[in-house]
Scaffold this active site. Structure first.
Site, PDB file in Angstrom:
ATOM      1  N   CYS A   1      -5.982  -1.262  -2.408  1.00 56.56           N
ATOM      2  CA  CYS A   1      -5.864  -2.163  -3.552  1.00 56.56           C
ATOM      3  C   CYS A   1      -5.816  -3.632  -3.152  1.00 56.56           C
ATOM      4  O   CYS A   1      -5.801  -4.511  -4.004  1.00 56.56           O
ATOM      5  CB  CYS A   1      -4.617  -1.813  -4.350  1.00 56.56           C
ATOM      6  SG  CYS A   1      -3.164  -1.756  -3.297  1.00 56.56           S
TER       7      CYS A   1
ATOM      8  N   ASP B   1      -3.340  -5.134  -1.712  1.00 57.52           N
ATOM      9  CA  ASP B   1      -1.987  -5.673  -1.827  1.00 57.52           C
ATOM     10  C   ASP B   1      -1.430  -6.045  -0.453  1.00 57.52           C
ATOM     11  O   ASP B   1      -1.679  -5.360   0.525  1.00 57.52           O
ATOM     12  CB  ASP B   1      -1.044  -4.645  -2.473  1.00 57.52           C
ATOM     13  CG  ASP B   1      -1.351  -4.437  -3.942  1.00 57.52           C
ATOM     14  OD1 ASP B   1      -2.246  -5.135  -4.459  1.00 57.52           O
ATOM     15  OD2 ASP B   1      -0.701  -3.586  -4.574  1.00 57.52           O
TER      16      ASP B   1
ATOM     17  N   CYS C   1       0.270  -5.384  -7.409  1.00 55.68           N
ATOM     18  CA  CYS C   1       0.510  -4.927  -8.769  1.00 55.68           C
ATOM     19  C   CYS C   1       2.014  -4.739  -9.019  1.00 55.68           C
ATOM     20  O   CYS C   1       2.836  -4.869  -8.108  1.00 55.68           O
ATOM     21  CB  CYS C   1      -0.208  -3.601  -8.998  1.00 55.68           C
ATOM     22  SG  CYS C   1       0.467  -2.274  -7.999  1.00 55.68           S
TER      23      CYS C   1
ATOM     24  N   CYS D   1       1.617   2.328  -3.193  1.00 56.34           N
ATOM     25  CA  CYS D   1       2.544   1.192  -3.260  1.00 56.34           C
ATOM     26  C   CYS D   1       3.864   1.553  -2.578  1.00 56.34           C
ATOM     27  O   CYS D   1       4.482   0.719  -1.911  1.00 56.34           O
ATOM     28  CB  CYS D   1       2.827   0.806  -4.706  1.00 56.34           C
ATOM     29  SG  CYS D   1       1.349   0.307  -5.594  1.00 56.34           S
TER      30      CYS D   1
END
Lengths: 126, 175
Positions: free
Chosen positions: A37, A39, A63, A106
């Site tokens: 993603c 991140d 996110c 995450c």
């Protein structure tokens, strides 16, 4: 996708955002990124002479779930020894925040950030 | 599914984009579900599936990053579903700095200027990564494929950053 209440709470009121001076010998820094993603997460731990985590701060670009995961671990690691901190599993984080399967990475990011910070600490000790 | 085969071209990172677009239009016409309007339910279903494959193949092959990922997946390296993190500190520091610069943009007196130079810098990095990728993917060696996978992982952060710059640009231009 609906975020859980806990994710929203950590996202809207993130705990321990910021950083410490990375040159301070008591400070360990863990940097990790999730290619899935894009991140990026930085976790810093303030560790006392007995290997106990006194304080923690994070900075995450990503996110809501990534921010919530890192915010949560800064709360969890405080007061723990570094050996206890590396025992925190991504599944614990995902469960606490009720992350959906697509957001599991995450929680992996947050787990790996703790490990990276502890590795940094250990490499500085030697 | 080998998308290169579907488009009748050899598996390579170098793709002739205009030829690709022509083949796409042909395949689109050939598989368009309207052509099978009078056919059986089975024919219609097959056409819909083929048509969707053609669309997926085109969107994969026309952009460098998905194309590179597809080439690696054909060699057994699946990047799309991996969840591992990367820990290259120097690279991540740079990502952090770029993202901080973007976040602090609003405090700047000339945000569009700063944004443009940030975009230039990242595009320059993308360009050099893509040429690295080109030579790595031209090699048949396993080690080169693994290095290519690493370049792709890093490129994902750069493309994400470019997408965020674009959003920011739009937001700034709205004022």
């Amino acid at each position: 996708m609906a975020y859980s209440e806990k994710v929203i709470d950590h996202y809207e009121n993130p705990r321990n955002v910021g950083g410490f001076d990375k040159n301070d010998p008591k400070i360990a820094t863990g940097m990790v990124g999730a290619p899935a993603c894009g991140d990026v997460m930085k976790l810093q731990l303030k560790i006392d002479d007995n290997g106990i985590i006194e304080d923690a701060k994070f900075k995450t670009y990503g996110c809501g779930s990534a921010i919530a995961s890192s915010s949560l671990v800064t709360e969890w690691v405080k007061g723990k020894s570094i050996d206890e901190a590396v025992e925190i599993k991504n599944t614990d984080i995902a469960e606490e925040l009720a992350l959906p399967p697509v957001k599991i990475h995450c929680s992996i990011l947050a787990e790996d950030a703790i490990k990276a910070a502890v590795e940094d600490y250990k490499s500085r000790q030697n | 599914m080998n998308y290169f085969e579907l488009f009748n071209i050899s598996v390579s990172f170098d793709v002739d984009l205009s030829a690709l677009s022509q083949t796409y239009q042909q395949l689109q016409r050939l598989t368009h579900p309207d052509k099978f309007a009078s056919g059986s339910e089975q024919d219609k279903l097959v056409a819909i599936q083929k048509n969707a494959q053609v669309n997926d193949a085109y969107s994969t092959l026309k952009s460098p990053l998905p194309r590179a990922e597809h080439i690696l997946s054909l060699r057994g390296i699946d990047l799309q579903h991996e969840q591992q993190t990367i820990k290259d500190t120097a690279f991540l520091m740079q990502q952090m700095e770029w993202r901080e610069a973007l976040a602090e943009l609003d405090d700047n007196s000339d945000p569009l200027d700063v944004l443009a130079s940030l975009e230039d810098e990242i595009k320059h990095n993308v360009k050099s990564d893509l040429s690295k990728l080109q030579s790595l993917l031209a090699s048949e060696q396993e080690a080169a494929a693994l290095q290519a996978a690493d370049v792709i992982r890093k490129l994902k952060f750069l493309y994400k950053m470019l997408a965020e710059i674009e959003l920011k640009e739009e937001a700034l231009n709205d004022f």
